[in-house]
Write an enzyme that holds these catalytic residues in place. Structure first.
Site, PDB file in Angstrom:
ATOM      1  N   ASN A 116      56.753   6.017   6.419  1.00  0.00           N
ATOM      2  CA  ASN A 116      58.061   6.269   7.052  1.00  0.00           C
ATOM      3  C   ASN A 116      57.952   7.118   8.316  1.00  0.00           C
ATOM      4  O   ASN A 116      58.802   7.015   9.194  1.00  0.00           O
ATOM      5  CB  ASN A 116      59.020   6.922   6.052  1.00  0.00           C
ATOM      6  CG  ASN A 116      58.491   8.238   5.545  1.00  0.00           C
ATOM      7  OD1 ASN A 116      57.358   8.321   5.065  1.00  0.00           O
ATOM      8  ND2 ASN A 116      59.275   9.280   5.655  1.00  0.00           N
ATOM      9  N   GLN A 139      59.964   1.055   3.359  1.00  0.00           N
ATOM     10  CA  GLN A 139      60.112   0.898   4.811  1.00  0.00           C
ATOM     11  C   GLN A 139      59.764  -0.512   5.279  1.00  0.00           C
ATOM     12  O   GLN A 139      60.090  -0.899   6.407  1.00  0.00           O
ATOM     13  CB  GLN A 139      59.232   1.920   5.554  1.00  0.00           C
ATOM     14  CG  GLN A 139      59.672   3.367   5.378  1.00  0.00           C
ATOM     15  CD  GLN A 139      61.006   3.674   6.059  1.00  0.00           C
ATOM     16  OE1 GLN A 139      61.488   2.923   6.914  1.00  0.00           O
ATOM     17  NE2 GLN A 139      61.617   4.781   5.684  1.00  0.00           N
ATOM     18  N   SER A 159      64.497   0.616  -1.654  1.00  0.00           N
ATOM     19  CA  SER A 159      65.721   1.398  -1.478  1.00  0.00           C
ATOM     20  C   SER A 159      66.685   0.639  -0.561  1.00  0.00           C
ATOM     21  O   SER A 159      66.309   0.236   0.541  1.00  0.00           O
ATOM     22  CB  SER A 159      65.361   2.759  -0.877  1.00  0.00           C
ATOM     23  OG  SER A 159      66.517   3.530  -0.730  1.00  0.00           O
ATOM     24  N   ALA A 160      67.930   0.471  -1.011  1.00  0.00           N
ATOM     25  CA  ALA A 160      68.900  -0.373  -0.286  1.00  0.00           C
ATOM     26  C   ALA A 160      69.248   0.154   1.098  1.00  0.00           C
ATOM     27  O   ALA A 160      69.410  -0.614   2.051  1.00  0.00           O
ATOM     28  CB  ALA A 160      70.177  -0.508  -1.112  1.00  0.00           C
ATOM     29  N   HIS A 161      69.370   1.479   1.213  1.00  0.00           N
ATOM     30  CA  HIS A 161      69.918   2.013   2.469  1.00  0.00           C
ATOM     31  C   HIS A 161      68.956   1.912   3.646  1.00  0.00           C
ATOM     32  O   HIS A 161      69.341   2.145   4.785  1.00  0.00           O
ATOM     33  CB  HIS A 161      70.426   3.449   2.285  1.00  0.00           C
ATOM     34  CG  HIS A 161      69.384   4.491   2.054  1.00  0.00           C
ATOM     35  ND1 HIS A 161      68.970   5.352   3.037  1.00  0.00           N
ATOM     36  CD2 HIS A 161      68.695   4.834   0.945  1.00  0.00           C
ATOM     37  CE1 HIS A 161      68.072   6.186   2.531  1.00  0.00           C
ATOM     38  NE2 HIS A 161      67.888   5.894   1.270  1.00  0.00           N
ATOM     39  N   THR A 197      75.346   2.102 -17.297  1.00  0.00           N
ATOM     40  CA  THR A 197      76.154   1.024 -16.703  1.00  0.00           C
ATOM     41  C   THR A 197      75.743   0.850 -15.246  1.00  0.00           C
ATOM     42  O   THR A 197      75.623   1.818 -14.500  1.00  0.00           O
ATOM     43  CB  THR A 197      77.651   1.377 -16.807  1.00  0.00           C
ATOM     44  OG1 THR A 197      77.948   1.538 -18.197  1.00  0.00           O
ATOM     45  CG2 THR A 197      78.526   0.276 -16.216  1.00  0.00           C
ATOM     46  N   CYS A 286      63.572  13.882   4.145  1.00  0.00           N
ATOM     47  CA  CYS A 286      63.649  13.835   2.697  1.00  0.00           C
ATOM     48  C   CYS A 286      64.508  14.938   2.114  1.00  0.00           C
ATOM     49  O   CYS A 286      65.354  14.709   1.281  1.00  0.00           O
ATOM     50  CB  CYS A 286      62.217  13.906   2.238  1.00  0.00           C
ATOM     51  SG  CYS A 286      61.915  14.131   0.587  1.00  0.00           S
TER      52      CYS A 286
END
Ligand code: PLP
Length: 343
Positions: A116, A139, A159-161, A197, A286
């Site tokens: 990253n 990344q 990681s989605a973001h 959930t 981070c």
């Protein structure tokens, strides 16, 4: 007033319109995905659609995708493997591998596939049979072609973001047949691999972002990003003749520039550029506010001083040439000032 320019895509990418739309739609789906009634099945359908979208982007089977709250949670599984020792790539992401253990006996390997801070891409080391490998592909996904199926790894974390999905959702990819001890137990969701959930809204956003990111990658949008990164690299490197562009010429992400500017602290660079209207980073974002000499750069052999004088500029498909050139002008002017103050 000129608008701000966001050049910190490796910290997090702007939310994609597709992800926003998918999440808005998911907000109106009332059911719990574990419920058998129609409302539950509608929520389940969203989760399964997203699972297939993420699998397609990562190059794995849908059943190999386990949704989590992000890559950090996904990586926690590494610390639960029945091994005595987890070996970690010294340039891997700081926050991810806190479950490192040291001991005798069988081993596992945690490997940062694309770094990253520097954008450098490194294939994992050869390993003996039976040593499980977990890849951090956070990344890489959406920026460079990657196939979990071909990687040979037992696990990977996503990681989605980082590719235009929402923050706080990600996935652990677990190869078919590999047994894991889940970090969260309870309701048995995600086929017993991650209880709780499902974050249906976030998952729907992640799936839509993964699909859009894959389209963009296939359409070649990152080639233009690489061109702009190279233009920026040339412009910043010409400010003085002693800057170091980390990883120049090596295999790296198309969007990342890590530059050491002798005599100018990374932290000060970030603040100066922020005041000038640009968001960049001094390394890993981070933990908020923490600015230390880059551990990654030190592991690569740079000294403490160099490791504290690095800036990371990370671009994305929305960034224009005008913005990049404006950044280069502002950075070069500030660097000259910083050097003349120090003289
Ligand atoms: N791995 C890499 C390479 C990253 O850049 C990051 C985020 O900064 C993470 C893992 C952590 O991801 P998450 O915030 O989803 O836990």
């Amino acid at each position: 007033m000129r608008s701000r320019v966001y050049l910190d895509w490796n910290a997090t990418a702007p939310l994609r319109a597709e992800a926003r739309a998918a999440m808005m739609a998911a907000m109106d789906v009332v059911g719990n995905p574990s419920s058998v009634h129609a409302e539950g099945r509608a929520a389940r359908a969203l989760v399964e659609k997203a699972r297939a979208q993420v699998a397609a982007a990562v190059g794995c089977k849908p059943a190999e995708v386990v949704f989590t709250s992000g890559a950090t949670e996904a990586a926690a599984v590494l610390g639960r493997l029945p091994v005595a020792c987890v070996e970690v790539d010294p340039t891997a992401h700081d926050c991810l591998w806190s479950q490192r253990r040291d001991g005798e006996g069988s081993r596992a390997i945690g490997w940062g596939y694309a770094n990253n801070e520097t954008g450098l891409i490194a294939e994992p080391p050869a390993r003996e049979a039976g040593v499980p490998l977990m890849l951090d592909i956070v990344q890489a996904v959406g920026k460079v072609p990657f196939s979990f199926a071909w990687s040979g790894a037992e696990m990977a974390v996503v990681s989605a973001h980082k590719f235009g999905g929402p923050k706080g959702v990600g996935a652990l990819i677990v190869r078919d047949g590999v047994e894991i001890a889940p970090a969260l137990v309870g309701g048995g969701q995600e086929m017993g691999r991650r209880a709780g959930t499902e974050n249906v809204i976030g998952i729907a956003g992640m799936g839509a972002a993964a699909e859009a990111a894959q389209h963009d990658l296939e359409a070649g949008v990152w080639e233009r990003v690489a061109e702009l990164r190279n233009i920026l690299e040339g412009a910043l490197s010409s400010a003085t003749n002693n800057t170091i562009s980390v990883g120049k010429g090596a295999l790296r992400l198309p969007n990342t520039l890590c530059l050491i500017a002798p005599g100018w602290k990374g932290e000060t660079q970030v603040m100066a550029m922020d005041l000038a209207g640009f968001a960049v980073s001094a390394g890993s974002a981070c933990s908020s506010g923490k600015v230390k000499a880059s551990r990654v750069l030190k592991a690569m052999g740079f000294d403490e001083g160099q490791a504290s004088q690095a800036i990371r500029v990370s671009l994305g498909p929305g960034v224009t040439e005008e913005a990049v050139l404006r950044f280069a002008d502002a950075w070069c002017a500030q660097y000259r000032k910083a050097l003349s103050r120090a003289a």
